[in-house]
Each structure stands twice: as C-alpha cells, then as structure tokens.
Enzyme design. Structure first.
Site, short mmCIF file in Angstrom:
data_model
loop_
_atom_site.label_atom_id
_atom_site.label_comp_id
_atom_site.label_asym_id
_atom_site.label_seq_id
_atom_site.Cartn_x
_atom_site.Cartn_y
_atom_site.Cartn_z
N ASN A 1 0.82 -1.20 0.00
CA ASN A 1 0.00 0.00 0.00
C ASN A 1 0.86 1.26 0.00
OD1 ASN A 1 -1.89 1.99 0.29
ND2 ASN A 1 -2.86 1.18 2.11
N ASP A 2 1.50 1.52 1.12
CA ASP A 2 2.28 2.77 1.23
C ASP A 2 3.32 2.92 0.11
OD1 ASP A 2 0.91 3.46 3.51
OD2 ASP A 2 2.39 2.55 4.86
N VAL A 3 3.88 1.80 -0.33
CA VAL A 3 4.95 1.88 -1.33
C VAL A 3 4.43 2.22 -2.72
CG1 VAL A 3 6.47 0.31 -0.08
CG2 VAL A 3 4.92 -0.61 -1.81
N ALA B 1 1.66 3.30 7.43
CA ALA B 1 1.89 4.69 7.80
C ALA B 1 0.59 5.36 8.21
CB ALA B 1 2.54 5.44 6.65
#
Lengths: 99, 487
Positions: B414-416, B456
């Site tokens: 997700n965050d990446v 995050a």
C-alpha cells in the site's frame, strides 16, 4: 600482536566489508542477513577457549552454553541460507530455443 | 603485555577463515555464485572451529611431565562436553532451518541475532571470570586495561543485541503487538542509560570490581529492551538490519579481546553489512536513521492520517474482471507487499503468472526495498514459489516501465505505491521513493477491505482513481479465483 596491528586489520576489514556488501544484489539481502548471522557466530572461538580452560568452573559452563548457542546459529544459519539460495532459479529456457 | 604465545600456524588459519568469510559475502553478488559463497562460509567456520579445538584443547590440570610432553594430557571429559554442546546446537539449528516457513524468515533471523548476542555476553562473562585462560592478564593478575574496554564494549553490545532481538522477535512473531510502545520521557531515559553504560565502562578501566562489570551487563540488557519497544512493525526492516550490525560489532569486540583475526574480520564484515542494510532501508523510507531509532512512527502517523480520511467514490471489481483485463494485456507488473506474505499468496500468484504467460502476457514483478519485514523478504518468497529471479525487478530498474504497462497488480502493498509521497508535502511518507503504479493503464489493487490503511496510516489516492479497480478479498483467495477464471 599489539593493539595497533589488530586495529589496522579491523579498519581495513571494515572497508572490505563496505565494498563487498554494496556489491550484494538486493534480491539476496535476506540470505545476506542469514549468512552474516552464521558467520558472526565465529564468536564460538571464544566460547571454545572458555570451555576448554581449567581454573574456573563457572567460566567453563558459561563457555559450554555459549558453544551450544553459537552452534545453533552456525548450523542453522548456514543451512537456512543454503535452503534459500537453492530456491533462486533462472527462467527455464525451453530446449527448442537453442536451435 | 603478557599474552599467551600466538602459534603462527593458528594465526594463519584464522586469517584464512577470515578470507573465506569475505568470499562468502562476495558470492552473494549474484544468485549464480551465491551457493559457492555459502560453502566458503562453511569452510571458513570449520577452519576457525577446528583450529581452536586443536590449539585450545582442554588439558588435564594434574598430568605427568611425560604426558604433557607427548600431548597425552587431553581432558577427554571436557572435550566430550564440548562436542556434545556442538552436537546439541547443530541438531537444533539444522532442524529449525529445515522446518521454518519462508514467511517466518524475519522472526528466525531476529532469533538467531539474539543467540549471537547472548553468546557474546557469555563469552565476555567467561573472560571476566577466567581472564588468565584468555591471556589478558598482566603480571599482577589484573585484567589489562585495553582488554577491560574491549570486554566492557563486548558485553554491552552483546546484551543490547540479545534483548533488542528478543523484542524484535516477539513483535515479528506476533507474541507482542506491532504497535510502538511509548514510555514517557523515553529519550531522556535511553540517553541516560547509554551514557551511564559508557561511564561505567570507563570506570571499569580503573576498577575491575565485579559490581562494575555486572552493572554494565544488566544496564545493557535493559537498554536493548527499551530501544526496540517504541519501534513499530513497519520499521522492523531497519531494526533487524541494525541488530545484525550490532551482532557483528559484538563479535569484533570479542575478537579484540582474544586477538583473533577471524573474529575481527567477521565482526567488521557483519557490522558494515548490517549498517549498509539499515542505510538502504532508511533511504527507501526517506527517513533518517535517528528518527527510526527514536521510534513511535506508526503511532504518530495513524492519529493524523486517520482524521483526514474522507469518503470518495471507488470502483470494485471481481476476480472475473481482473482475469479478463490481465489476459488481454501485453504486460502485467505485479507489486507484492507484506500482505502477500501474511496471506501466503506467493504460490497462487506464481500460478496466476503462469496462466497469464500461456495467454501470451509478459509478467514482471516490482519489489520495493521495504516491502515486507526484512530486506529482500519478497524476493525470497517469490523464489520459494519458483518465480525465476530474472522476472523480479528492483524499484529503480522497473519504475519507468509502468507508463507502458497495461495492468499493475498490487497485492498486499500500500504505502509503497502511494503517489502522495511524490506530491503531498504534508504526508508523513512525503519524499519516500514509491512505485509509480498509477501510471499503468489499469491498476488492480488487492486489499482485504477499504477500511484498513497502510502501515503509515495514510489514505492512498490510487484507490479512488478512474483506472483503478479494487479487488476486496483475502489476497490468496482472490488470486486463486483469478486463476480459475483464467482457465
């Protein structure tokens, strides 16, 4: 060996480590951690010396426990690295492609 | 200085062992040479162990002169104990290494780090209790000053490695929540303890009283514990690398005490290896090492990111839709993340890729450096599922390709993939290098539900784009359904 001689080896080895580790492909970073783990168990050398020495029973038993712990790490670390590395395979090229 | 006379052959053997360890790491520069490298590592270790067993064989205290002369004063009882100790360790180690699931590799590495740390502590304690055996005493029977510093540092680093790794293990293994635990005034507490340890080691050079040594040991165990509990699960790649580094420095410190080149070379190699990996991980998150170590990342971000969340329209797709879109594509890039590891979806994923290849689709994998819980975690899992390593690409090698790609298949990451890292200066992940999945013609995003946000704690704009289709399900089940639809 005097302290400066040992320090020299240490400092030079740090540089070797720096360049060797940067050349490790990121795909193999997990095996890198596993194998560094195994080799840092070279501390078993100290444990063996303590176990073999006479003069202090507590020192000897501490050494024996350390030998066991370090052995778990040495055998486990190399074995798991071997297992991981054996999984990395290249694409199987069909035999026909060679003609 | 009075040292035990160094046998030149033994010194040479340790040096060769050290060189073997360098070659072991050197082999990892490519998968083709890696197995040979690992064998060098084993050879090096065998040389170091055998050399020590020969030069430091246990001797009987009361042996006749003749026995000593002919080398017949071996204390076979102790020698047997040593071999039994090695045997027990070997049995445990090999069984664990064979049985462990690849998804559990981060825990295993953390556990192994803790063992190195504890072994270092025990060796330092043994050296403190019986310094003469290690050849580190002066004529008056006092431990040499320089050896006291080395021992102090060795026991401190070893203890920190041990207790830190135990916490990292508990967090990675799920025995302990992944969320950071924030103690009040923790920075003051941690710095105070660290300074205290250093002062005590300095004092140890003046007074080798037992209380000084044992206080250093106990304080170091405590600080290792305190340092890791405030660090959240997603920062574990940095923590595991850092502890890897510490285990190396601990070995180096003991190498100084023992004047052993194999240990010093290894310590330097492992120490720099861990430090470089920590640096790579920090860079991949665009965070400073200090901020990771200070901890509390996940906790702070979750409270700010959660509030900013708004309801926006998004599209839901089915396994059939996904199968159709991908089978029509020319190129599909798969982006795996920690979620794939949790769902154990790697084998199903490879099956899906095989089916797509039968449809004439080109399949590649894009790996973000911090995907997963340790450096290279995704690569190992894909390798386990028989994905050829030349289909797997690192971020910088593949990022430009998303623009020419028909489908980006994001699974458990997700965050990446969050474009906010490039555009939104207020985002906690701003500046982190991300995979440009949104540039692909279609993005298929496998996710358990719309509710959960990434580690995050920030919302991802990719979810709401016109060209995104959300595939809400367990990653493994979804991929298996896609495989069925591809038949």
């Amino acid at each position: 060996m005097d302290f400066i001689a040992i320090l020299s080896i240490f400092v030079l080895a740090c540089f070797v480590g720096y360049y060797v580790v940067w050349s490790v492909t990121p795909a193999l970073h997990t095996p890198l951690m596993a194998v560094t783990n195994a080799i840092s168990s070279v501390i078993i050398v100290g444990a063996l010396i303590a176990s073999a020495a006479s003069g202090s029973a507590s020192s000897k038993w501490l050494g024996l426990v350390a030998v066991t712990l370090a052995s778990v790490n040495i055998f486990g670390g190399f074995a798991v690295t071997q297992r991981m590395l054996a999984m990395y395979k290249k694409k199987e090229r069909p035999a026909a492609a060679k003609h | 200085m009075e040292h035990v006379a160094v046998n030149p052959w033994a010194a040479l053997a340790y040096l060769i062992a050290g060189v073997c360890f360098i070659l072991a790491l050197r082999g990892l520069s490519s998968p083709t040479s890696s197995q040979r490298g690992n064998r060098f590592g084993m050879i090096g270790m065998a040389i170091a162990v055998v050399t020590t067993l020969v030069t430091h064989a246990p001797r009987l205290a009361q042996a006749s002169y003749a026995a000593v002369e002919h080398g017949l004063d071996i204390d076979w009882g102790t020698a047997g104990l040593i071999l039994v100790a090695i045997g027990i360790g070997a049995a445990i180690g090999i069984t664990t290494a064979r049985k462990i699931a690849m998804t559990a590799m981060p825990q295993l590495v953390a556990a192994f780090h803790s063992l190195v740390g504890l072994a270092a502590v025990l060796v330092a304690c043994a050296a403190y209790l019986n310094p003469a055996a290690f050849g580190i005493v002066d004529a008056a029977g006092q431990i040499l000053t320089v050896s006291r510093i080395e021992m102090g540092l060795g026991v401190a680093i070893g203890a920190i490695t041990f207790s830190g790794s135990v916490i990292a293990f508990a967090k990675l293994n799920g025995n302990m929540g992944g969320a950071p635990i924030l103690l009040p005034a923790r920075h003051v507490l941690n710095l105070g303890t660290l300074v205290g340890i250093l002062i005590l080691i300095a004092y140890f050079t003046q007074d080798q009283a037992p209380w000084v040594f044992w206080t250093v040991t106990v304080l170091s165990f405590i600080i290792g514990f305190l340092l890791i509990i405030p660090i959240g699960g997603a920062d574990m790649p940095v923590v595991v690398s850092m502890l890897n580094s510490y285990s190396g420095w601990a070995a180096a410190a003991m190498g100084f005490t023992l004047h052993n080149t194999a240990m010093i070379i290894t310590g330097a190699l492992v120490g720099s290896s861990g430090a470089i990996l920590s640096y790579i991980m920090c860079r991949a998150m665009n965070r400073s090492f200090i901020s990771v170590i200070a901890g509390g990342f996940g906790a702070e971000a979750a409270s700010t990111g959660g509030a900013a969340k708004v309801d926006r329209p998004w599209k839901r797709g089915s396994a059939e839709d996904a199968a159709f879109l991908m089978s029509q594509a020319e190129q599909v890039i798969i982006v795996p993340g920690y979620g794939m590891a949790v769902a154990q979806a790697q084998h199903a994923l490879r099956e899906m890729a095989d089916k797509l290849k039968e449809h004439g689709v080109r399949v590649k994998y894009a790996i973000h450096p911090v995907a997963g819980r340790m450096p290279g975690h995704m690569n190992v899992l894909l390798a386990e599922a028989n994905v050829p390593y030349d289909e797997v690409f690192e971020l910088e090698d593949i990022n430009s390709e998303f623009a020419q790609t028909d489908v980006a298949f994001v699974i458990g990451a997700n965050d990446v993939t969050n474009p906010a890292a490039k555009t939104d200066k207020t985002s906690p992940i701003y500046g982190m290098p991300v995979l440009d999945v949104e540039k692909a013609k279609t993005v298929l995003f496998v996710k358990r539900s719309m509710g959960g946000v990434g580690y995050a704690g920030v919302d991802n704009d990719v979810f709401y784009m016109d060209n995104t289709m959300m595939l809400l399900a367990d990653a493994k089940k979804m991929v298996e359904e896609i495989v069925k639809s591809l038949d």
